[in-house]
Every structure is written in C-alpha cells, then in structure tokens.
Motif scaffolding. Structure first.
Motif, short mmCIF file in Angstrom:
data_model
loop_
_atom_site.label_atom_id
_atom_site.label_comp_id
_atom_site.label_asym_id
_atom_site.label_seq_id
_atom_site.Cartn_x
_atom_site.Cartn_y
_atom_site.Cartn_z
N PHE A 1 127.92 -13.59 65.50
CA PHE A 1 127.09 -13.19 66.64
C PHE A 1 126.88 -11.67 66.69
O PHE A 1 126.01 -11.20 67.43
CB PHE A 1 127.74 -13.63 67.95
N ASP A 2 127.67 -10.92 65.95
CA ASP A 2 127.70 -9.48 66.13
C ASP A 2 126.33 -8.83 65.94
O ASP A 2 125.89 -8.03 66.77
CB ASP A 2 128.71 -8.85 65.16
N GLY A 3 125.64 -9.17 64.84
CA GLY A 3 124.34 -8.57 64.59
C GLY A 3 123.33 -8.93 65.67
O GLY A 3 122.50 -8.09 66.07
N MET A 4 123.38 -10.16 66.16
CA MET A 4 122.46 -10.58 67.21
C MET A 4 122.71 -9.82 68.51
O MET A 4 121.77 -9.44 69.22
CB MET A 4 122.60 -12.09 67.45
N ILE A 5 123.98 -9.60 68.81
CA ILE A 5 124.33 -8.85 70.02
C ILE A 5 123.86 -7.40 69.90
O ILE A 5 123.29 -6.83 70.84
CB ILE A 5 125.86 -8.91 70.27
N ARG A 6 124.05 -6.80 68.74
CA ARG A 6 123.62 -5.42 68.53
C ARG A 6 122.09 -5.32 68.57
O ARG A 6 121.54 -4.34 69.08
CB ARG A 6 124.17 -4.88 67.22
N MET A 7 121.39 -6.31 68.03
CA MET A 7 119.92 -6.30 68.09
C MET A 7 119.41 -6.37 69.53
O MET A 7 118.32 -5.89 69.84
CB MET A 7 119.35 -7.48 67.29
N ALA A 8 120.22 -6.95 70.41
CA ALA A 8 119.86 -7.00 71.83
C ALA A 8 120.21 -5.71 72.55
O ALA A 8 119.95 -5.58 73.76
CB ALA A 8 120.57 -8.18 72.50
N GLY A 9 120.81 -4.76 71.81
CA GLY A 9 121.19 -3.48 72.40
C GLY A 9 122.53 -3.49 73.09
O GLY A 9 122.93 -2.51 73.73
N ALA A 10 123.25 -4.60 72.98
CA ALA A 10 124.53 -4.74 73.67
C ALA A 10 125.70 -4.43 72.74
O ALA A 10 125.53 -4.21 71.54
CB ALA A 10 124.66 -6.16 74.23
N ILE A 11 126.90 -4.43 73.32
CA ILE A 11 128.12 -4.07 72.60
C ILE A 11 129.11 -5.23 72.73
O ILE A 11 129.42 -5.67 73.85
CB ILE A 11 128.75 -2.79 73.19
N ALA A 12 129.59 -5.73 71.61
CA ALA A 12 130.55 -6.84 71.62
C ALA A 12 131.97 -6.32 71.79
O ALA A 12 132.36 -5.33 71.16
CB ALA A 12 130.43 -7.64 70.33
N ARG A 13 132.74 -6.99 72.64
CA ARG A 13 134.16 -6.71 72.83
C ARG A 13 134.92 -7.98 72.44
O ARG A 13 134.87 -8.98 73.14
CB ARG A 13 134.47 -6.33 74.28
N TYR A 14 135.61 -7.91 71.30
CA TYR A 14 136.25 -9.11 70.75
C TYR A 14 137.66 -9.31 71.29
O TYR A 14 138.43 -8.36 71.43
CB TYR A 14 136.26 -9.03 69.22
N VAL A 15 137.97 -10.57 71.57
CA VAL A 15 139.30 -10.97 72.02
C VAL A 15 139.82 -11.99 71.03
O VAL A 15 139.37 -13.15 71.02
CB VAL A 15 139.26 -11.57 73.44
N CYS A 16 140.74 -11.56 70.17
CA CYS A 16 141.16 -12.41 69.05
C CYS A 16 142.29 -13.36 69.44
O CYS A 16 143.29 -12.95 70.04
CB CYS A 16 141.60 -11.54 67.87
N SER A 17 142.11 -14.63 69.10
CA SER A 17 143.15 -15.63 69.28
C SER A 17 144.13 -15.56 68.11
O SER A 17 143.97 -14.75 67.19
CB SER A 17 142.53 -17.02 69.36
N THR A 18 145.14 -16.42 68.12
CA THR A 18 146.15 -16.41 67.07
C THR A 18 146.38 -17.81 66.52
O THR A 18 146.14 -18.81 67.20
CB THR A 18 147.50 -15.87 67.59
N ALA A 19 146.87 -17.85 65.29
CA ALA A 19 147.20 -19.14 64.68
C ALA A 19 148.34 -19.82 65.43
O ALA A 19 148.43 -21.04 65.49
CB ALA A 19 147.58 -18.93 63.22
N GLN A 20 149.24 -19.01 66.03
CA GLN A 20 150.39 -19.56 66.75
C GLN A 20 149.97 -20.44 67.93
O GLN A 20 150.69 -21.36 68.32
CB GLN A 20 151.30 -18.42 67.25
N THR A 21 148.80 -20.17 68.49
CA THR A 21 148.29 -20.99 69.60
C THR A 21 147.25 -21.99 69.12
O THR A 21 146.53 -22.59 69.93
CB THR A 21 147.66 -20.10 70.69
N GLY A 22 147.14 -22.16 67.81
CA GLY A 22 146.14 -23.07 67.26
C GLY A 22 144.74 -22.53 67.39
O GLY A 22 143.78 -23.30 67.40
N TRP A 23 144.61 -21.21 67.51
CA TRP A 23 143.32 -20.52 67.67
C TRP A 23 142.65 -20.89 69.00
O TRP A 23 141.43 -20.77 69.14
CB TRP A 23 142.38 -20.80 66.50
N SER A 24 143.45 -21.29 70.00
CA SER A 24 142.89 -21.59 71.31
C SER A 24 142.37 -20.32 71.98
O SER A 24 142.81 -19.21 71.67
CB SER A 24 143.95 -22.22 72.22
#
Length: 347
Positions: A82-105
C-alpha cells in the motif's frame, strides 16, 4: 476458464456498449446479491458499488479521492504494497508491525498508540498478505471503534476472502457497522474467482463516498473494459463447481509446504488464508535484498519481509502452484538453510 465464461467474453467482444463509468449494472447486481446472501449485507447495487481494474486500482483511487496531502495513515504490517499508493495520495504511512509470537495478529494497542492529531485513516489487509492471518470479528470491531472515536476512514483490502482455509472465518469489515461513510472495502474478483489475468474488482462504500471515488476513477480510466466485466458477470452468476475444485486444493498445498519447512526447523506461522507462507530465514544470516538475491541464486523466488514493512529476515513464499512444485520449492528452501547451517557448524 470454463466454457460459460469464455462464451460470455466472446459474445461481449462482438458488441458495442454505452459508457458505464460505475460498471455494468448486471455485474454490480450480481455482487450485491452475493454480499447479501453470503454475508447479510444489504447493498444498493446502483449507488454503493464501483467496478475497478482489480483491488489495487480500487484502493489507489479510493486513497487519492479521500486523503489529503500531509495526512497520516496507520497501517498494520506486515502488509501488502500500500505504501506507494498512500504516497501518491500525498499521505504518510505509519506502520505498526505485528509479531510471529502472536501469530501475526493485529497489534491493537500499537494501532491505538500510533494515532495522532494528523491521522485520518487506517488501512487493513483482511485476510492478510503476506502472513495469511485472518483478523477476528472482535479485532475488526476494535479497529472500527478506534476509527469512530477519532473520526478516521477505514480502508480494507479484502482480496483473499475465498482463500480462508480454517477458522476464524473471513469477516467483511462493512458487515460490522461503524460509520458507513468512512468504511471503504476493495475486493479482487480476479483473485476470488481465479481469473487474475482479467484484472477486475470493485469498491464498496456508502453512496456519498462512492461518488467521490467514482470521480477519481473517471479521471483515471473513464470506465472498465466491457469484455472483462462480461466475463466477471458470468463467473459470479454461472456454475461454481469448477471453482470448488480449484480452491479445495489450496489448503493441501499449504500443508505440504509447511510440513517440509517444519521438518527442516524453519520457523513459520501456519497461515490460515491466502496462497503464501511468511517464513523466518534468519538462519541464512542475510536480510532484505541480499536475502532475496541469495535465494534467487539458489533457485528460489521470494520477497523479503522488508518489502511488506515487516522483518527483513523473513520471506514470502507462494504455494499457488501444482502440489509437486510446491513441495519442490519447500525442499529447495530447506536444503538451502541446511547447507548454511552445516557450513556454519564447521567454522
């Protein structure tokens, strides 16, 4: 493609159609019928659906129609591109990464903490590409509650709804309520009906929101190709047995690759959906592009987790091919890991 789809496309190829910038009425009605029958969602086919050139096109025009320069967008990751699409809209992505320990929930606390006074939206991938995680209905309700509290738009890419192998079942975000003007889902008919070369999908939202996205679509493409829409209508309304055969094999392919990697002690969370595994290849001692290149030299095509804004020691491996090829891919990865481990033990 089965004969009834080929026949519909052939017939459409010899006809002249008027401009239908929102998409063919019969296709939108077929989508509305399915959403009501399978998910209990009442949909006005004329005002709440917009046909697009696939989910990526739908997401791109939706973001550009509804976001503004400088907006911040919270994006749970690892996630689709989604990153390129968000940047094309002029917006800024803020990522919140999940973990394998939680099953990527979904990291619900992390999502809440990432919201600032500049945040205007949350972008979800449901089910998730590349991890195969399927958000629960309760998790999605939590996200919608956050969105309602802060006045945010929720964009949800729901392109793998038919690829869920086991519970929890896929839940459409728009089936859960929330402010309907600020809930936008995009879907790939190309993926969910196994005809990706046709490149067709749709956007689903309220009439007021669809009007805004429709304006963006017209500046992009005027209208979607009539032949692919005819094929899509035939796929949705015609016999489904050929699809049942296609999707019935996905879980078996997943299990083959997962078992091969597990036997080689390659850490990987068993995906509940999709056509991909997100494998931890930390043992190779490489990251990102270097990891991709190393695997390619070993005969393995894979994408680093860094491209999905996840850990760049992981890679996405596809199991959409024939079962024999899926097994061969898993064995090649296992062999590569074993060779590196053996070399390290001799040092």
């Amino acid at each position: 493609m089965p004969p009834h789809v080929v026949e519909a496309a052939t017939d459409a190829a010899g006809r002249v159609f008027s401009r239908r910038t929102r998409g063919a009425s019969d296709l939108r009605q077929a989508i509305s019928t399915i959403l009501t029958r399978e998910h209990g969602i009442a949909v006005d086919a004329e005002t709440e659906l917009l046909i697009t050139h696939g989910a990526q096109h739908g997401m791109s025009i939706a973001l550009r129609a509804l976001l503004h320069s400088g907006d911040e967008v919270v994006v749970p990751s690892p996630t689709y591109f989604f990153d390129g699409m968000i940047r094309m809209a002029g917006a800024i992505a803020r990522y919140v990464c999940s973990t394998a320990q939680t099953g990527w929930s979904l990291d619900l606390e992390g999502i809440a903490a990432a919201i600032t006074d500049r945040t205007t939206a949350i972008v979800l991938c449901n089910p998730n590409n590349p991890t195969g995680n399927v958000p629960t209905a309760d998790e999605l309700r939590h996200v919608l509650a956050l969105a309602d509290k802060h006045g945010l738009t929720v964009f949800s890419d729901e392109s793998y709804e038919r690829y869920v192998h086991e519970g929890p079942r896929y839940t459409p975000v728009r089936a859960l309520g929330g402010d309907r003007d600020r809930v936008v889902t995009v879907t790939s008919l190309s993926k969910n009906y196994a005809f990706s070369s046709w490149r067709i999908g749709y956007v689903h939202s309220s009439p007021a929101t669809i009007d805004k996205i429709h304006a963006a679509l017209e500046w992009d493409v005027i209208n979607i190709g009539d032949i692919s829409q005819a094929a899509a209508t035939a796929v949705l309304t015609g016999p489904q047995e050929w699809l049942d055969v296609e999707f019935a094999t996905m879980k078996a392919r997943r299990d083959v690759m997962h078992s091969v990697l597990a036997e080689a002690d390659v850490p990987v969370v068993l995906p509940r959906a999709g056509i991909f595994l997100f494998a931890d290849l930390t043992a190779l001692g490489r990251r990102g592009d270097d990891l991709e290149d190393f695997l390619l030299d070993a005969g393995v095509a894979a994408l680093s987790g860094g491209g999905f804004f996840g850990p760049d020691t992981h890679v996405r491996l596809l199991y959409g091919a024939a079962q024999s090829e899926v097994r061969a891919l898993g064995e090649r990865v296992a062999e590569t890991v074993s060779d590196v481990r053996s070399a390290a033990s001799r040092l």
